[in-house]
Design a protein around this motif. Sequence first.
Motif, PDB file in Angstrom:
ATOM      1  N   ASP A 160       3.287  13.893  -0.806  1.00 18.56           N
ATOM      2  CA  ASP A 160       2.884  15.280  -1.035  1.00 18.56           C
ATOM      3  C   ASP A 160       4.078  16.210  -0.797  1.00 18.56           C
ATOM      4  O   ASP A 160       4.784  16.083   0.203  1.00 18.56           O
ATOM      5  CB  ASP A 160       1.740  15.625  -0.070  1.00 18.56           C
ATOM      6  CG  ASP A 160       1.188  17.013  -0.315  1.00 18.56           C
ATOM      7  OD1 ASP A 160       0.295  17.139  -1.151  1.00 18.56           O
ATOM      8  OD2 ASP A 160       1.681  17.974   0.323  1.00 18.56           O
ATOM      9  N   SER A 166       2.624   3.693  -2.279  1.00 20.61           N
ATOM     10  CA  SER A 166       2.786   3.962  -3.710  1.00 20.61           C
ATOM     11  C   SER A 166       4.172   4.488  -4.036  1.00 20.61           C
ATOM     12  O   SER A 166       4.723   5.316  -3.312  1.00 20.61           O
ATOM     13  CB  SER A 166       1.771   5.001  -4.171  1.00 20.61           C
ATOM     14  OG  SER A 166       0.488   4.503  -4.005  1.00 20.61           O
ATOM     15  N   GLY A 197       0.771  -1.239   0.000  1.00 21.29           N
ATOM     16  CA  GLY A 197       0.000   0.000   0.000  1.00 21.29           C
ATOM     17  C   GLY A 197       0.804   1.292   0.000  1.00 21.29           C
ATOM     18  O   GLY A 197       0.258   2.370   0.199  1.00 21.29           O
ATOM     19  N   VAL A 246       5.825   8.014  -3.459  1.00 21.47           N
ATOM     20  CA  VAL A 246       4.939   9.127  -3.819  1.00 21.47           C
ATOM     21  C   VAL A 246       4.522   9.837  -2.532  1.00 21.47           C
ATOM     22  O   VAL A 246       3.943   9.217  -1.643  1.00 21.47           O
ATOM     23  CB  VAL A 246       3.699   8.618  -4.587  1.00 21.47           C
ATOM     24  CG1 VAL A 246       2.752   9.772  -4.883  1.00 21.47           C
ATOM     25  CG2 VAL A 246       4.123   7.920  -5.879  1.00 21.47           C
ATOM     26  N   SER A 287       2.936  13.577   3.124  1.00 21.80           N
ATOM     27  CA  SER A 287       2.012  12.461   3.350  1.00 21.80           C
ATOM     28  C   SER A 287       2.053  11.506   2.155  1.00 21.80           C
ATOM     29  O   SER A 287       2.194  11.927   1.005  1.00 21.80           O
ATOM     30  CB  SER A 287       0.593  12.968   3.601  1.00 21.80           C
ATOM     31  OG  SER A 287       0.149  13.712   2.494  1.00 21.80           O
ATOM     32  N   THR A 288       1.950  10.203   2.439  1.00 19.57           N
ATOM     33  CA  THR A 288       2.059   9.171   1.402  1.00 19.57           C
ATOM     34  C   THR A 288       0.689   8.540   1.161  1.00 19.57           C
ATOM     35  O   THR A 288      -0.314   8.983   1.727  1.00 19.57           O
ATOM     36  CB  THR A 288       3.033   8.062   1.836  1.00 19.57           C
ATOM     37  OG1 THR A 288       2.452   7.376   2.949  1.00 19.57           O
ATOM     38  CG2 THR A 288       4.386   8.619   2.230  1.00 19.57           C
ATOM     39  N   SER A 289       0.682   7.465   0.373  1.00 22.20           N
ATOM     40  CA  SER A 289      -0.570   6.759   0.095  1.00 22.20           C
ATOM     41  C   SER A 289      -1.086   6.025   1.332  1.00 22.20           C
ATOM     42  O   SER A 289      -2.190   5.521   1.330  1.00 22.20           O
ATOM     43  CB  SER A 289      -0.355   5.767  -1.043  1.00 22.20           C
ATOM     44  OG  SER A 289       0.697   4.888  -0.712  1.00 22.20           O
ATOM     45  N   ARG A 290      -0.279   5.942   2.374  1.00 18.00           N
ATOM     46  CA  ARG A 290      -0.754   5.284   3.594  1.00 18.00           C
ATOM     47  C   ARG A 290      -0.985   6.309   4.679  1.00 18.00           C
ATOM     48  O   ARG A 290      -0.158   7.202   4.880  1.00 18.00           O
ATOM     49  CB  ARG A 290       0.270   4.249   4.067  1.00 18.00           C
ATOM     50  CG  ARG A 290       0.226   3.016   3.193  1.00 18.00           C
ATOM     51  CD  ARG A 290       0.945   1.852   3.738  1.00 18.00           C
ATOM     52  NE  ARG A 290       0.732   1.648   5.166  1.00 18.00           N
ATOM     53  CZ  ARG A 290       0.960   0.478   5.760  1.00 18.00           C
ATOM     54  NH1 ARG A 290       1.367  -0.549   5.060  1.00 18.00           N
ATOM     55  NH2 ARG A 290       0.794   0.349   7.057  1.00 18.00           N
ATOM     56  N   SER A 291      -2.085   6.149   5.381  1.00 18.24           N
ATOM     57  CA  SER A 291      -2.434   7.148   6.378  1.00 18.24           C
ATOM     58  C   SER A 291      -1.421   7.126   7.525  1.00 18.24           C
ATOM     59  O   SER A 291      -0.947   6.056   7.925  1.00 18.24           O
ATOM     60  CB  SER A 291      -3.878   6.915   6.838  1.00 18.24           C
ATOM     61  OG  SER A 291      -3.920   6.486   8.149  1.00 18.24           O
TER      62      SER A 291
END
Lengths: 462, 282
Positions: free
Chosen positions: A417, A407, A405, A415, A422-426
């Motif tokens: 922001d 990305s 999970g 990946v 912040s990534t694809s995982r919370s």
Amino acid sequence: MPVKRFDKTPMPTQVAGMRAHNFLEVNEGYTEDHARFEAERCLRCQDPICVTGCPVGVPIPQFIHAVALGDMQGASRLLRSANPLASVCGRVCAQENQCEARCSLAGRFNPVAIGHLERFVADWERTQTQEAKPQITRTEKVAIIGSGPAGLVCAGELARLGYSVTIYEALHAPGGVLRYGIPEFRLPKDILDWEISLLTDLGVKIECNVIIGRTLSLDQLTTKMGYSAVFIGTGAGLPQFLGIPGENLVGVYSANEYLTRVNLMRGYSADADTPVAHGESVAIVGAGNTAMDAVRTAMRMGASKAMVIYRRSETEMSAREEEYHHAKEEGVEFHWLTNPLEIIDDGNGRVSGLRCQRMVLGEPDKSGRARPVAIPDSEFVIPVDNVVLAIGTTPNPMLTRTTAGLSTTPSGCIVADERTGSTSRSLVFAGGDAVSGAATVILAAGAGKRAASAIHETLNPG
Amino acid sequence: MSRIVETRQLTPVTKMFVLDNRLIAESAQAGQFVMLRVHKDGERIPVTIADYDREAGTITIVVQAVGATTRRVDALDVGDEILDVAGPLGSPIEIPDGGAHVVGVGGGFGAAALLCLMREIHAKGNTATAIVGARNQDLLIMTNELLGVADNVEICTDDGSAGMKGFVTQRLAQLIEGQGPGRPDRVIAIGPMAMMRAIAATTKESGIKTMVSMDPLMVDGTGMCGGCRVIVDGKSQFACIDGPVFDAQLVDFDLAMRRNKAYAEQEKAAAERLACATAEAV
């Protein structure tokens, strides 16, 4: 020393002929007189654009003004408030492309030596007794993966905000590229150790020899181990190779391997067990800062001929001017417009030479730099004992391969922001070279700092 | 730091160590390795994880005292600490999901690494066969332990002092022909490079999928140095993160063997220096 106010106060250095044979720091640092004289040059612009060139937003005119007034305590407090790695950045940052490039004096005269002043203030701070430190005041725990510049800065910022922070480092000593990559003569490890000690004084815990993705999984950190947030700063440590014949001969190194053997494993010391080649004639392929570090290291390891081989010209090289200048002074040879084609076998599986061809610059390529084009029938051989490839690195895949999970881009970058990390995982953030691909210490520091704010805002909004 | 909780001298130059390291014990799998460093000026060396005990929180390693660092490890005993132990590194060996006959071949001290491998193979519902070999009976290691975890243990010695007289490759060839525990569906070899190359040659015609555990020189063991690169199917792979286990038929063994001798002279000198220093200390 300077007589004209519009010249930068020169950095005192070890004499080239001497320093090319030792691992002591090349730059010796300003005296207080140098620093105050240089600080007086700052125009204290109403709208200081130098600050906009700094990824961590150091209050440049303010700290320089404090130096000019002789208020080193004030200067260090201002500097430290924005840059938790000041003594490192004062040494290795490419100020000429950042803050100093935007200095109002830069157009007509020489910019203020912001980097040298940063280093002076941080070194002054190192001689002082440290003030009482804030304590862990919050219940949330944050895990940092990797102890390079991004991770160290993120850890420092979060610790100052009162979080309980643990850094996990895969190697046996913290610092990441600052430890294994940047040589002693540019960044003494005492300085790095001191910067790290400031963090541990703040309550930051550092767990070495723990590989997240192998020893512990990212999921274990966020579940069983109770971390509220995780920051990934695993860098871009995977070396690239050229893919030319002879690349696996004995005596061919990636710059990472060569520098790690010498820096992390202290191959320059007679007491160290880790073997490293001491070639008489060493060719470094590439012309970035890592190439400069490698070629100057080869010189210090006893090479009588240390060469940089680069397929473009002096104009296109990405190394800092200071590093290039120092390397030239130390006797490094530069072979511009020279493209390596094959590493030659001595008949016993070891390197004996580098077959190259001459190049000429053509139209710009997609990087915007002139494309090197081969000159027909221009091949020649340079006899060498070692070849060091300093042609770039990509992010280390150990964590991303073993974590669901998260990305990544096709080139293996996480990946994240730009503003928050912040990534694809919370509750998982990332920054530095692991996100951007190989870049600079200060950009990594900036990303670590922004992620720390974002983690704070996420965990304690409002 | 990892404390040594048990040691056993297996042969005059081979010693087993059980290390207290809960984190590694809980995540280790067959085929993985750890990086060790024994003193502050020491080098980092990769050592295969021979076994692990998740309940006890321990891992087992076997070290052959051949160089300066392994001799320093060899000198350690119960209660001593190993300065740095990092792992588990490398990708675990892929094991069939059941119903397969998997043969592990262990040469020299590589036999030790078959311990957790055999247990994992068996636990997944496969038939686990270990073939171990040595020059003579006294140099065989871990055979009793293997009898406890494998379905079959096949022993070979060069002089016939134990088990079959001959090499592990000869026994493997017999199995491929259907003798003993029968034809393998998969072969995994761990041991000296020359043995692994011979195993690859033995299974080549049969088409049996054969894996070998490469042990190139490494500095960090985490993908950073690229010193451990192995050519597999013409492509450069890093043993530390892409391996260390690769398809035996695709590995360039000649190159791997040459690269492992890169520092032979320096290693010999370091071992001699250590021997002199130890002699002086005594």
